[in-house]
Design an enzyme around this catalytic site. Sequence first.
Site, short mmCIF file in Angstrom:
data_model
loop_
_atom_site.label_atom_id
_atom_site.label_comp_id
_atom_site.label_asym_id
_atom_site.label_seq_id
_atom_site.Cartn_x
_atom_site.Cartn_y
_atom_site.Cartn_z
N LYS A 2 13.05 -24.51 -31.13
CA LYS A 2 12.65 -23.15 -31.23
C LYS A 2 12.83 -22.66 -30.07
O LYS A 2 12.13 -22.98 -28.81
CB LYS A 2 11.44 -23.12 -31.81
CG LYS A 2 10.92 -21.82 -31.91
CD LYS A 2 9.29 -21.91 -32.44
CE LYS A 2 8.68 -20.76 -32.24
NZ LYS A 2 7.12 -20.72 -33.22
N ARG A 48 5.90 -20.15 -24.40
CA ARG A 48 7.23 -20.39 -24.05
C ARG A 48 7.73 -19.51 -22.77
O ARG A 48 8.59 -20.29 -21.96
CB ARG A 48 8.25 -20.25 -25.25
CG ARG A 48 7.95 -21.25 -26.46
CD ARG A 48 8.39 -20.53 -27.76
NE ARG A 48 7.51 -21.11 -28.57
CZ ARG A 48 7.56 -22.70 -29.11
NH1 ARG A 48 8.75 -23.38 -28.77
NH2 ARG A 48 6.84 -22.90 -29.92
N SER A 106 10.67 -18.24 -35.08
CA SER A 106 9.89 -19.06 -35.82
C SER A 106 10.52 -19.34 -37.36
O SER A 106 11.39 -18.45 -37.60
CB SER A 106 8.61 -18.65 -36.00
OG SER A 106 7.60 -18.54 -34.71
N ASP A 138 2.38 -25.83 -28.07
CA ASP A 138 2.62 -24.37 -27.52
C ASP A 138 1.17 -23.83 -27.56
O ASP A 138 1.00 -22.86 -26.87
CB ASP A 138 3.55 -23.48 -28.23
CG ASP A 138 3.45 -23.36 -29.59
OD1 ASP A 138 2.78 -24.21 -30.13
OD2 ASP A 138 4.35 -22.41 -30.27
N ASN A 139 0.33 -23.91 -28.85
CA ASN A 139 -0.96 -23.43 -28.93
C ASN A 139 -1.46 -24.15 -30.10
O ASN A 139 -1.03 -25.13 -30.50
CB ASN A 139 -0.65 -21.96 -29.44
CG ASN A 139 0.23 -21.85 -30.60
OD1 ASN A 139 1.24 -21.13 -30.45
ND2 ASN A 139 -0.04 -22.17 -31.73
N HIS A 185 5.00 -26.07 -37.30
CA HIS A 185 4.83 -24.58 -37.76
C HIS A 185 5.05 -24.48 -39.19
O HIS A 185 6.02 -25.03 -40.00
CB HIS A 185 5.97 -23.76 -37.01
CG HIS A 185 5.50 -22.10 -36.91
ND1 HIS A 185 5.63 -21.51 -38.12
CD2 HIS A 185 4.96 -21.41 -35.92
CE1 HIS A 185 5.45 -20.10 -37.81
NE2 HIS A 185 4.95 -20.21 -36.63
N CYS A 197 2.82 -18.16 -29.75
CA CYS A 197 4.39 -19.08 -29.47
C CYS A 197 4.97 -18.41 -28.14
O CYS A 197 5.33 -19.04 -27.41
CB CYS A 197 5.32 -18.87 -30.94
SG CYS A 197 4.46 -19.47 -32.09
N ASP A 246 5.03 -27.38 -32.19
CA ASP A 246 4.71 -25.98 -32.34
C ASP A 246 3.42 -26.11 -33.26
O ASP A 246 3.41 -26.82 -34.22
CB ASP A 246 5.86 -25.40 -33.12
CG ASP A 246 5.60 -23.78 -33.19
OD1 ASP A 246 4.72 -23.24 -32.81
OD2 ASP A 246 6.81 -23.08 -33.73
N ASP A 247 2.36 -25.53 -32.85
CA ASP A 247 1.15 -25.39 -33.73
C ASP A 247 0.49 -26.66 -33.60
O ASP A 247 -0.43 -26.72 -34.76
CB ASP A 247 1.53 -24.79 -34.98
CG ASP A 247 1.71 -23.23 -34.81
OD1 ASP A 247 1.80 -22.63 -33.90
OD2 ASP A 247 1.76 -22.66 -36.06
N HIS A 263 12.37 -18.66 -29.22
CA HIS A 263 11.37 -17.58 -29.23
C HIS A 263 10.97 -16.75 -28.19
O HIS A 263 9.92 -16.52 -27.77
CB HIS A 263 10.03 -18.25 -30.04
CG HIS A 263 9.71 -17.24 -30.91
ND1 HIS A 263 8.23 -17.51 -31.53
CD2 HIS A 263 9.68 -16.00 -31.05
CE1 HIS A 263 8.08 -16.59 -32.31
NE2 HIS A 263 8.80 -15.65 -32.14
N LYS A 281 -5.22 -21.33 -33.35
CA LYS A 281 -4.12 -20.57 -32.90
C LYS A 281 -4.29 -18.95 -32.79
O LYS A 281 -4.95 -18.55 -33.68
CB LYS A 281 -2.86 -20.62 -33.65
CG LYS A 281 -1.67 -19.71 -33.50
CD LYS A 281 -0.44 -20.31 -34.30
CE LYS A 281 0.87 -19.03 -34.24
NZ LYS A 281 1.83 -19.65 -34.95
#
Length: 641
Positions: A140, A91, A165, A282-283, A230, A87, A48-49, A142, A303
């Site tokens: 996660k 996904r 998140s 994811d980003n 994240h 996010c 994540d991130d 989401h 992001k």
Amino acid sequence: MKAFFALLSAALVLAAPFSLFPRPAGARGLAGAKGQAQKPNIVLIFIDDMGYGDIGPFGSTKNRTPNLDKMARDGMKLTSFYAAPVCSVSRAQVLTGCYGARVSIPGVFFPGEKNGINKDEHTVAELLKEQGYATMCIGKWHLGDQPEFLPTRHGFDHYFGFPYSNDMLKKAKGGTQPVVPLLRDDKVIELLTGEEQSRLTERYTDEAVKFITDNQKKPFFLYLPHTAIHTPIYPGAKFQGKSANGRVGDWVEEVDWSVGQVRATLAKLGLDKNTLVIFTSDNGPWLPKGKDSGEAGPLRGGKGSTWEGGVREPTIALWPGKIAPGSACDAVAGTIDFLPTFVKLAGGRVPTDRKIDGKDIAPLLLGKTKESPHEARYYFNGYQLQAVRSGPWKLAIAPQNEGMGKAGETVPASLESPRLYNLDTEIGERTDVAAAHPDVVARLKALAVAMSTELGQGKPGVRPAGEVKNPVTLYPFEENAQANAKPVTLDALKVGDLLTGKSAPQIVDRPLTISCTLEGKPQNGVLVAHGGTATGYALYLKDGSAVFAVHPSGGELIRLTSPEMLPENATLEARLAADGTLSLKVVGQTVATRKLSGPLSRQPQEPFCVGFDSDNPVDLAYEGQPRFAGTIKALKVSTKE
């Protein structure tokens, strides 16, 4: 019947070919009965991130990532691999093989929302289950927190993790601290405070090791979407303060440790040579978080943006004996390709009853080609198509900012006046070469127009998201502001006010009216702002005109602009009616209207601000402007009919 199967199993064991080199206990070979290829296990590690420059194989000198370094030496780096700006969209792409805009997941879901992933979408987990795979999601999710949207309803045998998140903490009823729910399958088993998140990576890893061990005798799909990195940042105790890059470096290094644990388990059980492992994010990094943000390396943006830094991810693929060690692939691919690739490797068929945007990239991974299966890669932000890439060329056709909540200039672009970059010669997207390559511009514009005709809010290629009529939260909040709120009129507002939680206007499915009088000559600046790029509204002044900007939940930004310069001491009224009609009045006269499907369906998560915008801007057109310096009189905000 059980006795029959026992005899049959014994006969199959006696009939198995003799081997001078027995496999490790519990291991499955690469060939099945009658020489058929064994179905490969699939492990997808989804961070994540994490930014393009956060791990050693992609140039990080701040974070120690020995396990990922080894994974890259043993496998393949994918250097033009794309996800999405935020996010939930990313996904959705993993699960459905489609751009988020196609499945009506354009933004980020919040706790207790009525929307989520649609039950009619084919997910990669469902399709692998049809091929006999054990499936589990750890981490996660989401994609909606209502029971209908949870992993066990969408192809996963089991689930363990956060439904959204880790910064979406709410104070439980009767509790003393904000918490996030931890789920086992579809049940809340714990409510974790921020500090209690420090064991998450360890617990996710333990669950992953257990799942692999328990399913070593059958093909399995492990989807491991980590909460890390994240914000808020909570590395485990063993990693705290150990890196040279602060808390975020500590957590990156713990993620690297987790990758090592997964690989060690596969090797111990003799499964490594029949397991495809992919590591990606994811980003891009959440740049405004400062020292708690990752880094995009040589890429521009982060992001929330469609610059490369927002969507191009550090990606490694490993499959010993199948993927060439130490290899690299710069062909365009992305998270939308997971579904068709995994399903075909498993011996299944990709459904043809609906459009799937992804392509099978197994030929790329296995070194059979260096050419991308995609004619073009499309960069959506919400429902808006902002850029398109084909080969080394990237054409920007809409304004782009540096990222979610990131101050800085928004760079203009349009179909009529696009920007063109050659990513092979300048990965940082600084030099517009459109004037020198009109033929390339024309070709990419045609691709963009065709996709814009197909995808976008209300366009024919868009399928609906899932929806429930009466959404509930996974645990009772101490206060549910939206449920208990009554229509109000706020009439004592002044520049500098900031309202959060239940103090802010509660606007879900309610009309909204903003009215005020400006003293003297109009000055540029934000009058009122509430929300951000996911959903929200703002009334601001620019170049002498009034602008009412509305961001429907994940939809394209709508602007109403007064066509003429405002007079001195002008009165303004901006309204979103119960039937969805938008209107902007100047001195009592309607100067612009537009029709939406209805009021906003999601409560903005960012604060309500007067005279400025404190966080993620609703409209990038005013991003970076100073606080409104004029005088606002008789400012009222009402949610009454």
